[in-house]
Design an enzyme around this catalytic site. Structure first.
Site, mmCIF file in Angstrom:
data_model
loop_
_atom_site.group_PDB
_atom_site.id
_atom_site.type_symbol
_atom_site.label_atom_id
_atom_site.label_comp_id
_atom_site.label_asym_id
_atom_site.label_seq_id
_atom_site.Cartn_x
_atom_site.Cartn_y
_atom_site.Cartn_z
ATOM 1 N N ALA A 85 -6.288 2.028 8.340
ATOM 2 C CA ALA A 85 -5.208 1.183 8.849
ATOM 3 C C ALA A 85 -5.445 -0.263 8.445
ATOM 4 O O ALA A 85 -6.560 -0.663 8.120
ATOM 5 C CB ALA A 85 -5.135 1.299 10.365
ATOM 6 N N CYS A 86 -4.374 -1.023 8.460
ATOM 7 C CA CYS A 86 -4.422 -2.447 8.143
ATOM 8 C C CYS A 86 -5.484 -3.121 9.017
ATOM 9 O O CYS A 86 -5.580 -2.794 10.199
ATOM 10 C CB CYS A 86 -3.039 -3.031 8.432
ATOM 11 S SG CYS A 86 -2.922 -4.796 8.193
ATOM 12 N N PRO A 87 -6.296 -3.980 8.510
ATOM 13 C CA PRO A 87 -6.325 -4.564 7.176
ATOM 14 C C PRO A 87 -7.355 -3.917 6.242
ATOM 15 O O PRO A 87 -7.700 -4.483 5.215
ATOM 16 C CB PRO A 87 -6.721 -6.013 7.456
ATOM 17 C CG PRO A 87 -7.723 -5.880 8.557
ATOM 18 C CD PRO A 87 -7.189 -4.723 9.411
ATOM 19 N N ASP B 167 0.886 -5.901 2.451
ATOM 20 C CA ASP B 167 -0.439 -6.521 2.502
ATOM 21 C C ASP B 167 -1.075 -6.645 1.126
ATOM 22 O O ASP B 167 -1.593 -7.702 0.764
ATOM 23 C CB ASP B 167 -1.381 -5.720 3.410
ATOM 24 C CG ASP B 167 -0.971 -5.763 4.874
ATOM 25 O OD1 ASP B 167 -0.138 -6.612 5.242
ATOM 26 O OD2 ASP B 167 -1.491 -4.940 5.649
ATOM 27 N N ASP C 192 -1.281 3.809 4.687
ATOM 28 C CA ASP C 192 -0.737 2.862 5.658
ATOM 29 C C ASP C 192 0.477 2.155 5.054
ATOM 30 O O ASP C 192 0.375 1.505 4.015
ATOM 31 C CB ASP C 192 -1.814 1.841 6.034
ATOM 32 C CG ASP C 192 -1.328 0.816 7.046
ATOM 33 O OD1 ASP C 192 -0.325 1.082 7.737
ATOM 34 O OD2 ASP C 192 -1.968 -0.250 7.149
#
Length: 75
Positions: free
Chosen positions: A13-15, A46, A40
């Site tokens: 998942a981010c980041p 991103d 994601d």
């Protein structure tokens, strides 16, 4: 598209996809291409923003069966 290294960031998942990409990119030479696989949905924005701010070139990105694939050339 041909790449010099592949980063499997699926399930992260981010980041984390960006964090891992940054680490791998530091070990690469200018002009080499990093292929990143991610699941994601946030990684689309991103990784595009990170590559631009880092002076890298997001050459291409695709989505197939929920997997986003990015090719980023080190600047």
């Amino acid at each position: 598209m041909e790449s010099n290294k592949v980063l499997d960031a699926k399930g992260l998942a981010c980041p984390m996809p960006v964090v891992r990409a940054r680490k791998v990119m530091k070990e690469m030479e200018v002009g080499e291409v990093l292929e990143i696989l991610a699941t994601d949905k946030g990684s689309v924005a991103d990784l595009a923003a990170w590559s631009k701010s880092g002076g890298h070139d997001l050459v291409k990105h695709t989505e197939e069966a929920g997997v986003f694939t990015f090719w980023i050339r080190k600047g």
